[in-house]
Design an enzyme around this catalytic site. Structure first.
Site, PDB file in Angstrom:
ATOM      1  N   ASP A 125       7.845 -58.678 -17.278  1.00 49.52           N
ATOM      2  CA  ASP A 125       8.168 -59.890 -18.043  1.00 49.52           C
ATOM      3  C   ASP A 125       9.679 -60.069 -18.246  1.00 49.52           C
ATOM      4  O   ASP A 125      10.416 -59.084 -18.343  1.00 49.52           O
ATOM      5  CB  ASP A 125       7.459 -59.811 -19.404  1.00 49.52           C
ATOM      6  CG  ASP A 125       7.463 -61.149 -20.118  1.00 49.52           C
ATOM      7  OD1 ASP A 125       7.610 -62.194 -19.451  1.00 49.52           O
ATOM      8  OD2 ASP A 125       7.309 -61.148 -21.352  1.00 49.52           O
ATOM      9  N   GLY A 126      10.088 -61.330 -18.330  1.00 52.21           N
ATOM     10  CA  GLY A 126      11.483 -61.633 -18.661  1.00 52.21           C
ATOM     11  C   GLY A 126      12.258 -62.288 -17.530  1.00 52.21           C
ATOM     12  O   GLY A 126      13.469 -62.503 -17.645  1.00 52.21           O
ATOM     13  N   ASN A 127      11.550 -62.642 -16.456  1.00 53.31           N
ATOM     14  CA  ASN A 127      12.234 -63.267 -15.313  1.00 53.31           C
ATOM     15  C   ASN A 127      12.892 -64.599 -15.692  1.00 53.31           C
ATOM     16  O   ASN A 127      14.004 -64.896 -15.276  1.00 53.31           O
ATOM     17  CB  ASN A 127      11.236 -63.547 -14.176  1.00 53.31           C
ATOM     18  CG  ASN A 127      10.615 -62.287 -13.629  1.00 53.31           C
ATOM     19  OD1 ASN A 127      11.044 -61.193 -13.953  1.00 53.31           O
ATOM     20  ND2 ASN A 127       9.592 -62.441 -12.804  1.00 53.31           N
ATOM     21  N   ARG A 185      14.283 -71.006 -12.901  1.00 49.95           N
ATOM     22  CA  ARG A 185      13.362 -69.902 -13.213  1.00 49.95           C
ATOM     23  C   ARG A 185      12.915 -69.157 -11.950  1.00 49.95           C
ATOM     24  O   ARG A 185      12.720 -67.942 -11.970  1.00 49.95           O
ATOM     25  CB  ARG A 185      12.140 -70.429 -13.974  1.00 49.95           C
ATOM     26  CG  ARG A 185      12.462 -70.955 -15.360  1.00 49.95           C
ATOM     27  CD  ARG A 185      11.204 -71.451 -16.069  1.00 49.95           C
ATOM     28  NE  ARG A 185      10.223 -70.392 -16.281  1.00 49.95           N
ATOM     29  CZ  ARG A 185      10.230 -69.552 -17.321  1.00 49.95           C
ATOM     30  NH1 ARG A 185      11.135 -69.655 -18.254  1.00 49.95           N
ATOM     31  NH2 ARG A 185       9.311 -68.609 -17.426  1.00 49.95           N
ATOM     32  N   HIS A 245      12.290 -65.137 -10.783  1.00 54.81           N
ATOM     33  CA  HIS A 245      11.113 -64.508 -10.171  1.00 54.81           C
ATOM     34  C   HIS A 245      11.496 -63.755  -8.897  1.00 54.81           C
ATOM     35  O   HIS A 245      10.945 -62.692  -8.610  1.00 54.81           O
ATOM     36  CB  HIS A 245      10.030 -65.558  -9.888  1.00 54.81           C
ATOM     37  CG  HIS A 245       9.514 -66.217 -11.140  1.00 54.81           C
ATOM     38  ND1 HIS A 245       9.100 -65.475 -12.236  1.00 54.81           N
ATOM     39  CD2 HIS A 245       9.373 -67.517 -11.495  1.00 54.81           C
ATOM     40  CE1 HIS A 245       8.718 -66.310 -13.194  1.00 54.81           C
ATOM     41  NE2 HIS A 245       8.885 -67.544 -12.779  1.00 54.81           N
ATOM     42  N   ASN A 286      -1.048 -67.964 -16.708  1.00 62.15           N
ATOM     43  CA  ASN A 286       0.219 -68.448 -16.140  1.00 62.15           C
ATOM     44  C   ASN A 286       0.080 -69.771 -15.375  1.00 62.15           C
ATOM     45  O   ASN A 286       1.092 -70.424 -15.077  1.00 62.15           O
ATOM     46  CB  ASN A 286       0.876 -67.378 -15.252  1.00 62.15           C
ATOM     47  CG  ASN A 286       1.511 -66.246 -16.039  1.00 62.15           C
ATOM     48  OD1 ASN A 286       1.533 -65.101 -15.603  1.00 62.15           O
ATOM     49  ND2 ASN A 286       2.035 -66.551 -17.222  1.00 62.15           N
ATOM     50  N   ARG A 302       6.275 -52.562 -21.431  1.00 70.53           N
ATOM     51  CA  ARG A 302       6.559 -54.001 -21.427  1.00 70.53           C
ATOM     52  C   ARG A 302       8.038 -54.216 -21.688  1.00 70.53           C
ATOM     53  O   ARG A 302       8.520 -54.029 -22.802  1.00 70.53           O
ATOM     54  CB  ARG A 302       5.751 -54.766 -22.463  1.00 70.53           C
ATOM     55  CG  ARG A 302       6.072 -56.265 -22.375  1.00 70.53           C
ATOM     56  CD  ARG A 302       5.088 -57.161 -23.054  1.00 70.53           C
ATOM     57  NE  ARG A 302       5.306 -58.543 -22.617  1.00 70.53           N
ATOM     58  CZ  ARG A 302       4.454 -59.531 -22.757  1.00 70.53           C
ATOM     59  NH1 ARG A 302       3.290 -59.307 -23.319  1.00 70.53           N
ATOM     60  NH2 ARG A 302       4.737 -60.739 -22.330  1.00 70.53           N
ATOM     61  N   SER A 348      -0.646 -59.660 -24.015  1.00 72.40           N
ATOM     62  CA  SER A 348      -0.833 -60.844 -23.165  1.00 72.40           C
ATOM     63  C   SER A 348      -1.991 -60.665 -22.177  1.00 72.40           C
ATOM     64  O   SER A 348      -1.866 -61.002 -21.005  1.00 72.40           O
ATOM     65  CB  SER A 348       0.467 -61.208 -22.431  1.00 72.40           C
ATOM     66  OG  SER A 348       1.505 -61.461 -23.354  1.00 72.40           O
TER      67      SER A 348
END
Ligand code: IPE
Ligand code: IPE
Ligand code: MG
Length: 239
Positions: A20-22, A33, A37, A68, A187, A195
């Site tokens: 997570d955090g891309n 964004r 990724h 998502n 995480r 999540s």
């Protein structure tokens, strides 16, 4: 490139990571964004290799959740395109490094090409030992409902009796059949929630939440998480 001494601090057999955090990584740099990724995919490659050198037997990564799809069509399409490209490259590495690939998730919603790529990778790598479980269109609740449906179908078909159901048997109906539960779930990105990741399998996993964004995650961060894991006192309900 091993930083940690795996003889002193043996890594867990099974590590799971919520990548997570891309998006935030890209935003900080004024990039779209999708660039985040792409950087996240590079990070996966680096960390998967590092896990292999450490001797981690199973690495499970959360790449795309059942939730998502709520993102913009543009972002979802961008992620799918990247997945296709990076999986193709990862599969070449897979052959070289003898890594077994498994996909956890409902692949039926993917494009036929991407789905075929996943299925081919699974069958081509069946005999390999170190295993990457790639969670794609994966949801923990969805996985449990599917398992319940599959078991009920076996009962309806006369292959099983309701009274036979046990935790061990139920586990065999999950995507993770035959995979031991992860000892450690990491995480990054600062969020402190599951999540919908590995709801069944994480019953006694140690969670390590870290403040680094996934594209910035380095082997040193993994070392830190493993060190933190070794500091935990795992009791499994005992004393
Ligand atoms: C994780 O990064 C990748 C996917 C969920 C596909 P995010 O895209 O969630 O990044 P943030 O959380 O918005 O920073
Ligand atoms: C979890 O991250 C899913 C993946 C990393 C693939 P999300 O970014 O989707 O989770 P939330 O929305 O912050 O809970
Ligand atoms: Mg996120």
């Amino acid at each position: 490139m091993a930083f940690i001494d795996s003889n002193v601090l043996p890594p867990p057999r099974h590590i799971a990571i919520i990548m997570d955090g891309n998006g935030r990584w890209a935003k900080k740099r004024g990039l779209p964004r999708t660039a985040g990724h792409a950087a996240g995919a590079e990070s996966f490659r680096r960390i998967a290799n590092y896990c292999r050198t450490l001797g981690v037997e199973y690495l499970t990564v959360y790449a795309f959740s059942t939730e998502n799809w709520r993102r913009s069509q543009e972002e979802v399409a961008g992620i799918m395109k990247l997945l296709h490209r990076y999986l193709l490259e990862a599969l070449a590495d897979m052959e070289k490094n003898r890594v077994r690939f498994r996909f956890f998730g409902d692949l039926s919603r993917l494009s036929p090409e991407l789905r075929q790529l996943c299925l081919d990778a699974e069958s081509r790598s069946e005999e390999y030992d170190v295993q990457v479980n790639f969670c794609l269109n994966y949801g923990g609740r969805d996985e449990i409902v599917r398992a319940a449906k599959a078991f009920s179908q076996d009962v309806a078909d006369g292959k099983r009796r309701p009274g036979e159901l046990s935790e061990a048997l139920f586990s065999q109906y999950l995507y993770s059949a035959d995979v031991p539960d992860p000892e450690l779930i990491i995480r990054p990105s600062g969020e402190k929630r599951t999540s919908n990741f590995l709801l069944w399998q994480s019953a006694y996993s140690e969670y390590v939440f870290m403040n680094v964004l996934w594209p910035d995650f380095t082997p040193k961060d993994l070392d830190q998480a493993i060190e933190e894991y070794h500091r935990r006192n795992r009791r499994f309900g005992g004393t």
